[in-house]
Design a protein around this motif. Sequence first.
Motif, PDB file in Angstrom:
ATOM      1  N   ARG A 146    -137.749 -37.966  36.573  1.00 25.16           N
ATOM      2  CA  ARG A 146    -137.261 -36.482  36.538  1.00 25.16           C
ATOM      3  C   ARG A 146    -136.213 -36.307  35.867  1.00 25.16           C
ATOM      4  O   ARG A 146    -135.650 -35.100  35.803  1.00 25.16           O
ATOM      5  CB  ARG A 146    -137.173 -35.927  37.917  1.00 25.16           C
ATOM      6  N   ILE A 147    -135.402 -37.271  35.539  1.00 25.66           N
ATOM      7  CA  ILE A 147    -134.156 -37.048  34.742  1.00 25.66           C
ATOM      8  C   ILE A 147    -134.191 -37.715  33.264  1.00 25.66           C
ATOM      9  O   ILE A 147    -134.939 -38.700  33.067  1.00 25.66           O
ATOM     10  CB  ILE A 147    -132.823 -37.716  35.596  1.00 25.66           C
ATOM     11  N   PHE A 148    -133.215 -37.306  32.512  1.00 21.95           N
ATOM     12  CA  PHE A 148    -133.453 -37.556  31.011  1.00 21.95           C
ATOM     13  C   PHE A 148    -131.931 -37.635  30.558  1.00 21.95           C
ATOM     14  O   PHE A 148    -131.087 -36.639  30.650  1.00 21.95           O
ATOM     15  CB  PHE A 148    -134.123 -36.676  30.238  1.00 21.95           C
ATOM     16  N   PRO A 149    -131.658 -38.894  30.073  1.00 23.44           N
ATOM     17  CA  PRO A 149    -130.159 -39.049  29.470  1.00 23.44           C
ATOM     18  C   PRO A 149    -129.932 -38.327  28.063  1.00 23.44           C
ATOM     19  O   PRO A 149    -130.578 -38.754  27.160  1.00 23.44           O
ATOM     20  CB  PRO A 149    -129.912 -40.489  29.048  1.00 23.44           C
ATOM     21  N   ASP A 150    -129.181 -37.252  28.068  1.00 22.50           N
ATOM     22  CA  ASP A 150    -129.221 -36.091  27.150  1.00 22.50           C
ATOM     23  C   ASP A 150    -127.748 -36.022  26.535  1.00 22.50           C
ATOM     24  O   ASP A 150    -127.506 -35.428  25.657  1.00 22.50           O
ATOM     25  CB  ASP A 150    -129.596 -35.029  27.085  1.00 22.50           C
ATOM     26  N   VAL A 151    -126.745 -36.743  27.157  1.00 25.56           N
ATOM     27  CA  VAL A 151    -125.141 -36.555  27.044  1.00 25.56           C
ATOM     28  C   VAL A 151    -124.708 -37.840  26.168  1.00 25.56           C
ATOM     29  O   VAL A 151    -124.745 -39.074  26.832  1.00 25.56           O
ATOM     30  CB  VAL A 151    -124.634 -36.363  28.214  1.00 25.56           C
ATOM     31  N   PRO A 152    -124.172 -37.649  25.138  1.00 29.57           N
ATOM     32  CA  PRO A 152    -123.752 -39.005  24.313  1.00 29.57           C
ATOM     33  C   PRO A 152    -122.255 -39.347  24.890  1.00 29.57           C
ATOM     34  O   PRO A 152    -121.501 -38.562  25.125  1.00 29.57           O
ATOM     35  CB  PRO A 152    -123.603 -38.566  22.969  1.00 29.57           C
ATOM     36  N   VAL A 153    -122.141 -40.618  25.273  1.00 31.92           N
ATOM     37  CA  VAL A 153    -121.005 -41.147  25.792  1.00 31.92           C
ATOM     38  C   VAL A 153    -120.255 -41.975  24.561  1.00 31.92           C
ATOM     39  O   VAL A 153    -120.740 -42.925  23.975  1.00 31.92           O
ATOM     40  CB  VAL A 153    -121.020 -41.916  26.893  1.00 31.92           C
ATOM     41  N   SER A 154    -118.949 -41.680  24.160  1.00 39.17           N
ATOM     42  CA  SER A 154    -118.179 -41.946  22.963  1.00 39.17           C
ATOM     43  C   SER A 154    -117.199 -43.044  23.477  1.00 39.17           C
ATOM     44  O   SER A 154    -116.798 -42.639  24.702  1.00 39.17           O
ATOM     45  CB  SER A 154    -117.862 -41.154  22.020  1.00 39.17           C
ATOM     46  N   SER A 155    -116.949 -44.322  22.938  1.00 37.61           N
ATOM     47  CA  SER A 155    -115.960 -45.090  23.430  1.00 37.61           C
ATOM     48  C   SER A 155    -115.447 -45.694  21.949  1.00 37.61           C
ATOM     49  O   SER A 155    -116.124 -45.882  21.027  1.00 37.61           O
ATOM     50  CB  SER A 155    -116.432 -45.960  24.446  1.00 37.61           C
ATOM     51  N   LYS A 156    -113.926 -46.022  22.253  1.00 38.27           N
ATOM     52  CA  LYS A 156    -113.438 -46.691  20.884  1.00 38.27           C
ATOM     53  C   LYS A 156    -113.409 -48.284  21.227  1.00 38.27           C
ATOM     54  O   LYS A 156    -113.566 -48.850  22.351  1.00 38.27           O
ATOM     55  CB  LYS A 156    -111.822 -46.273  21.151  1.00 38.27           C
ATOM     56  N   PRO A 157    -113.539 -48.852  20.115  1.00 34.07           N
ATOM     57  CA  PRO A 157    -113.573 -50.453  20.358  1.00 34.07           C
ATOM     58  C   PRO A 157    -112.282 -51.009  21.099  1.00 34.07           C
ATOM     59  O   PRO A 157    -111.173 -50.437  21.330  1.00 34.07           O
ATOM     60  CB  PRO A 157    -113.342 -50.772  19.003  1.00 34.07           C
ATOM     61  N   GLU A 189    -108.786 -52.668  22.026  1.00 35.77           N
ATOM     62  CA  GLU A 189    -107.384 -53.189  21.513  1.00 35.77           C
ATOM     63  C   GLU A 189    -107.170 -52.392  20.415  1.00 35.77           C
ATOM     64  O   GLU A 189    -106.816 -52.839  19.284  1.00 35.77           O
ATOM     65  CB  GLU A 189    -107.498 -54.604  21.152  1.00 35.77           C
ATOM     66  N   VAL A 190    -107.769 -51.027  20.361  1.00 34.38           N
ATOM     67  CA  VAL A 190    -107.430 -50.283  19.209  1.00 34.38           C
ATOM     68  C   VAL A 190    -106.139 -49.130  19.408  1.00 34.38           C
ATOM     69  O   VAL A 190    -106.476 -48.681  20.727  1.00 34.38           O
ATOM     70  CB  VAL A 190    -108.642 -49.310  18.755  1.00 34.38           C
ATOM     71  N   ARG A 191    -105.232 -49.012  18.605  1.00 36.95           N
ATOM     72  CA  ARG A 191    -104.374 -48.074  19.091  1.00 36.95           C
ATOM     73  C   ARG A 191    -104.735 -46.744  19.306  1.00 36.95           C
ATOM     74  O   ARG A 191    -105.758 -46.150  18.775  1.00 36.95           O
ATOM     75  CB  ARG A 191    -103.328 -48.112  17.970  1.00 36.95           C
ATOM     76  N   MET A 192    -103.827 -45.956  19.801  1.00 39.50           N
ATOM     77  CA  MET A 192    -103.991 -44.454  20.389  1.00 39.50           C
ATOM     78  C   MET A 192    -104.137 -43.496  19.002  1.00 39.50           C
ATOM     79  O   MET A 192    -103.644 -43.970  17.922  1.00 39.50           O
ATOM     80  CB  MET A 192    -102.815 -44.016  21.157  1.00 39.50           C
ATOM     81  N   GLY A 193    -104.852 -42.427  18.954  1.00 39.06           N
ATOM     82  CA  GLY A 193    -104.825 -41.834  17.918  1.00 39.06           C
ATOM     83  C   GLY A 193    -105.991 -41.803  17.088  1.00 39.06           C
ATOM     84  O   GLY A 193    -106.965 -42.521  17.521  1.00 39.06           O
ATOM     85  N   SER A 194    -106.232 -41.580  15.764  1.00 48.15           N
ATOM     86  CA  SER A 194    -107.177 -41.784  14.825  1.00 48.15           C
ATOM     87  C   SER A 194    -108.451 -41.348  15.271  1.00 48.15           C
ATOM     88  O   SER A 194    -109.766 -41.933  15.399  1.00 48.15           O
ATOM     89  CB  SER A 194    -107.306 -43.007  14.345  1.00 48.15           C
ATOM     90  N   GLY A 195    -108.531 -40.136  16.227  1.00 46.75           N
ATOM     91  CA  GLY A 195    -109.799 -39.508  16.568  1.00 46.75           C
ATOM     92  C   GLY A 195    -110.823 -40.009  17.620  1.00 46.75           C
ATOM     93  O   GLY A 195    -110.519 -41.271  18.238  1.00 46.75           O
ATOM     94  N   LYS A 196    -111.793 -39.488  17.778  1.00 46.17           N
ATOM     95  CA  LYS A 196    -112.507 -39.798  18.958  1.00 46.17           C
ATOM     96  C   LYS A 196    -113.542 -41.009  18.466  1.00 46.17           C
ATOM     97  O   LYS A 196    -113.861 -41.125  17.329  1.00 46.17           O
ATOM     98  CB  LYS A 196    -113.452 -38.647  19.421  1.00 46.17           C
ATOM     99  N   GLY A 197    -113.941 -41.949  19.721  1.00 47.20           N
ATOM    100  CA  GLY A 197    -114.880 -43.039  19.099  1.00 47.20           C
ATOM    101  C   GLY A 197    -116.228 -42.423  18.823  1.00 47.20           C
ATOM    102  O   GLY A 197    -116.673 -41.343  19.141  1.00 47.20           O
ATOM    103  N   SER A 198    -117.059 -43.429  18.612  1.00 50.69           N
ATOM    104  CA  SER A 198    -118.268 -43.226  17.944  1.00 50.69           C
ATOM    105  C   SER A 198    -119.263 -43.252  19.312  1.00 50.69           C
ATOM    106  O   SER A 198    -118.887 -43.927  20.252  1.00 50.69           O
ATOM    107  CB  SER A 198    -119.102 -44.446  17.129  1.00 50.69           C
ATOM    108  N   PRO A 199    -120.419 -42.453  19.191  1.00 56.01           N
ATOM    109  CA  PRO A 199    -121.233 -42.729  20.200  1.00 56.01           C
ATOM    110  C   PRO A 199    -121.921 -43.929  20.753  1.00 56.01           C
ATOM    111  O   PRO A 199    -122.214 -44.528  19.665  1.00 56.01           O
ATOM    112  CB  PRO A 199    -122.332 -41.576  19.825  1.00 56.01           C
TER     113      PRO A 199
END
Length: 139
Positions: free
Chosen positions: A67-78, A80-90
Amino acid sequence: MLAPKRSKYRKAHKGRIHGVAKGGTALNFGAFGLKAVDPGRITARQIEAARRTITRHIKRVGRVWIRIFPDVPVSSKPAEVRMGSGKGSPEFWVCRVKPGRIMFELDGVPGPIAIEAFQLASAKLSVATRVVTRVGEGG
């Protein structure tokens, strides 16, 4: 695994899961259901693991509804990557679940087997759950 064919936006805000479920709180298909007690995010992998556990335990007798469906993408950065330079990929898809939501339903199996199957599936999920039954059913 479950994932949307397409989505309106590639990345989503994290958000917070407040309150109780306003829909999907009653059994619609089966005689037994697995209901969420806590709020949380359930990944597509967790849904698939729980589904496999239920089907294996009931030996493919009866019917299972998700009865549930995963419809929200969760992004993460690799790592040991420095802060900044945008949001990570889904990276993966999740479903936001509020307390009271029926996540799985089951029918066509005896009560004790259904309850045991849901207890095994509950171990695969990241939210606290309880098994619910229709009035007059159960074991």
